[in-house]
Design an enzyme around this catalytic site. Structure first.
Site, mmCIF file in Angstrom:
data_model
loop_
_atom_site.group_PDB
_atom_site.id
_atom_site.type_symbol
_atom_site.label_atom_id
_atom_site.label_comp_id
_atom_site.label_asym_id
_atom_site.label_seq_id
_atom_site.Cartn_x
_atom_site.Cartn_y
_atom_site.Cartn_z
ATOM 1 N N ARG A 39 1.344 17.591 17.286
ATOM 2 C CA ARG A 39 2.115 17.034 16.167
ATOM 3 C C ARG A 39 1.317 17.122 14.859
ATOM 4 N NH1 ARG A 39 2.096 12.407 18.110
ATOM 5 N NH2 ARG A 39 0.841 11.393 16.513
ATOM 6 N N ASP A 87 2.814 11.747 -19.704
ATOM 7 C CA ASP A 87 3.557 13.005 -19.659
ATOM 8 C C ASP A 87 2.708 14.238 -19.930
ATOM 9 O OD1 ASP A 87 6.039 11.366 -19.698
ATOM 10 O OD2 ASP A 87 5.427 11.000 -21.769
ATOM 11 N N LYS A 142 7.465 14.781 6.962
ATOM 12 C CA LYS A 142 7.705 13.525 6.255
ATOM 13 C C LYS A 142 7.252 13.643 4.807
ATOM 14 C CE LYS A 142 3.231 11.545 7.584
ATOM 15 N NZ LYS A 142 2.526 10.425 8.242
ATOM 16 N N CYS A 194 -2.319 11.102 -20.061
ATOM 17 C CA CYS A 194 -1.196 10.270 -20.509
ATOM 18 C C CYS A 194 -0.064 10.320 -19.478
ATOM 19 C CB CYS A 194 -0.692 10.742 -21.868
ATOM 20 S SG CYS A 194 -1.998 10.893 -23.115
ATOM 21 N N TYR A 221 -5.510 8.555 -26.027
ATOM 22 C CA TYR A 221 -5.633 7.103 -26.131
ATOM 23 C C TYR A 221 -7.086 6.640 -26.055
ATOM 24 C CZ TYR A 221 -0.585 6.920 -25.388
ATOM 25 O OH TYR A 221 0.767 7.081 -25.508
ATOM 26 N N ARG A 261 -1.951 0.195 14.422
ATOM 27 C CA ARG A 261 -0.924 0.316 13.398
ATOM 28 C C ARG A 261 0.413 0.175 14.123
ATOM 29 N NH1 ARG A 261 -1.135 5.712 9.782
ATOM 30 N NH2 ARG A 261 0.016 6.484 11.581
ATOM 31 N N HIS A 311 -1.298 8.041 18.121
ATOM 32 C CA HIS A 311 -1.877 8.704 16.955
ATOM 33 C C HIS A 311 -3.371 8.422 16.903
ATOM 34 C CE1 HIS A 311 -1.440 10.914 13.277
ATOM 35 N NE2 HIS A 311 -1.972 9.956 12.542
#
Length: 555
Positions: free
Chosen positions: A225, A316, A35, A314, A267, A135, A169
């Site tokens: 699993r 990027d 997943k 930042c 910044y 859950r 689980h």
């Protein structure tokens, strides 16, 4: 490919981890949880490797994740456990995806869809049991449990669904001594007993996640699993099971500049240089998965030396302090996360710095991170047929090397695909796998070229040569039957094959073709008569990117 920000996925490590988990499963089955894009590693590529290395089934969260695997040609059983009763789940059921039934409403949605009638067979479902995580699933001690069991059994007996499994689980498996683990196991056993008493027998039962798989063999049931352990993350704090991290993240240094003492960075100027120094810019920001919370709390490695990140992270990029006497230059790679072999931090160390878990660190990578897969075919036998998606030309060469290492004297490989599909690129990989001499180039202007074995090749003096052929230019558009045999009507397989061999022999190749491997570009429909046993490789290049879908079958 820009090389700016690269996550390298090592499939030899992935295969190694799979073998450890397969052994831990004992005689039971192994489900690989892929997943969240295989925890950020690339779901399709990971699925192909784990299945080839011992995994039996795949687990995903969403229908979209399941459909991505199916679209890639993966045929192994897939279990999906997070879906809404309002979703269109019919395409997944039609493709054979097993759905986890987390509530009575989920079960009723499948029944109301008429899936069994539409598909001509009862869709496979798995009972999702809540044993204390509170859950997903129906709680064994809750008010709906008995109704859930009865409705499942009734639907199964009527043929509306085929209940094939039951799973739960664990909440505290990474805390091996936690009594909650045994309490949940007891509830799970009670739940399975209730399901079996209602007539739902022969269920595939699974409870264990990564930590339980490696520490509690008594909880293996019919299948385990695990998830994060496949990716080389040790699932129990303080314990090592020999797992190898699969992902390494690096970035190209963009800019190196001098900074005077007293000058500040990024910044809000949260960091000021205490002395004259040199700084560098790394193109990895919070849009790519670098947490802003790591600002000023992280180090990267360049040529084995660690340097601190300074100032605010930042969107990027971020800045590192190289010190006053640095020799680092733009273009060098900064290693950010990996197994520590470059001096970099591990995902666990990153997680500890921001008080989270390595699961989150792996899955946070997004945006402009380019994933590159290496050693995808290491230690795997080449099957008689298959299909694979190869994102880059380097992947094509690696696939070719895998194929080349499996070829023997007398083999014929027929390459089919449009101009630019990558036939010569694939042949370059085949040559590497066969350990032959000379640079492989397109045979368009030479018709055929022979590459003899390198000195010291694995097979020694018996190693076959590679004959690389442009079949289209060799035979022309009329094909191999356009010679004298075709004129006299003698077009049997034997005579056509003899004609083709004659034409190859006429090139005065310094080799006996039966002692060679022949790779024929543009060969489909032209050279099959050279051999009763040939491998057809069909290449289809994507119009959107550089990826190729390669399918092969031996005839």
């Amino acid at each position: 490919m820009t090389d700016l920000l690269v996550a390298e996925i090592d499939h030899s490590a992935l295969a190694h981890n799979t073998r450890i988990l397969k052994a831990a499963a004992g005689g039971g089955k192994l489900m690989a949880v892929v997943k969240a894009n295989a925890y950020g590693h690339g779901a399709v590529e990971v699925a192909q490797t784990v299945l080839a290395s011992g995994a039996d089934e795949l687990g995903v969260a969403t229908l979209t994740e399941a459909q991505e695997l199916i679209a890639a040609g993966i045929s192994a059983p897939i279990l999906c456990w997070i879906w809404s009763p309002e979703e269109d789940f019919m395409p997944a059921l039609a493709a054979g995806v097993q759905l986890g039934v987390s509530s009575r409403a989920h079960l009723q949605a499948i029944i109301d869809s008429g899936a069994a009638s539409i598909l001509g067979a009862a869709p496979q479902v798995t009972a999702v049991v809540d044993t204390g995580l509170n859950r997903s699933g129906v709680r064994v001690t809750g008010p709906d449990w008995q109704e859930y069991v009865t409705e499942l059994a009734t639907a199964h007996q009527s043929g509306a669904v085929n209940v094939t499994g039951g799973f739960s689980h664990l909440a505290c498996a990474d805390d091996v001594e936690n009594p909650a683990n045994d309490a949940q196991a007891d509830e799970f056993r009670a739940a399975i007993a209730d399901l079996e008493s209602a007539g739902l027998t022969g269920l595939t039962r699974h409870l264990s996640n990564s930590p339980a798989t490696l520490t509690r063999p008594d909880l293996n049931f019919d299948m385990v699993r695990p998830g994060v352990a496949f990716y080389g993350m040790e699932p129990v704090p303080g314990q090592s099971f020999g797992l190898q991290p699969v992902l390494s993240l690096s970035a190209k240094i963009l800019i190196v500049k001098k900074l005077k003492a007293g000058q500040s960075v990024s910044y809000s100027h949260t960091w000021t240089a205490p002395r004259d120094t040199t700084v560098a810019v790394v193109p990895f920001g919070y849009a790519d998965g670098m947490p802003r919370a790591l600002s000023g709390r992280f180090e990267v490695a360049i040529d084995g030396v660690r340097y601190p990140q300074v100032g605010r992270v930042c969107m990027d990029q971020f800045v590192i302090d190289l010190g006053p006497d640095s020799t680092v230059t733009p273009g060098q790679r900064a290693w950010l996360i990996g197994d520590g072999s470059h001096g970099e931090w591990t995902a666990t160390q990153v997680a500890e710095a921001i008080d989270t878990i390595h699961y989150e660190v792996l899955t946070m990578l997004r945006g402009r991170v380019e994933r590159r897969h290496k050693n995808r075919f290491a230690n795997r036998e080449f099957p008689a047929h298959g299909e694979v998606v190869l994102p880059t030309a380097d992947d094509m060469r690696e696939f070719g090397a895998w194929l080349g290492s499996a070829l023997q004297a007398g083999d014929l490989v027929v390459l089919d695909g449009p101009l630019g599909a990558g036939k010569t690129t694939l042949t370059q990989g085949i040559a590497a796998g066969m350990q032959v001499q000379g640079r492989v180039t397109s045979p368009t202007f030479t018709i055929a070229r022979v590459h003899h074995p390198e000195a010291g090749a694995d097979a020694g003096a018996a190693a076959p040569s590679l004959v690389h052929v442009d079949a289209y230019r060799l035979f022309g558009e009329e094909g191999p039957d356009s010679g004298a045999e075709a004129a006299t009507g003698a077009t049997t397989g034997a005579s056509a094959g003899a004609s083709a061999l004659d034409q190859l022999d006429a090139l005065d190749l310094d080799t006996d073709l039966m002692d060679c491997v022949v790779v024929a570009e543009w060969g489909a429909g032209l050279v099959e008569q050279l051999s009763d046993n040939y491998l057809l490789v069909e290449i289809d290049r994507s119009a959107q990117d550089d990826s190729r879908r390669v399918a092969w079958r031996r005839n």
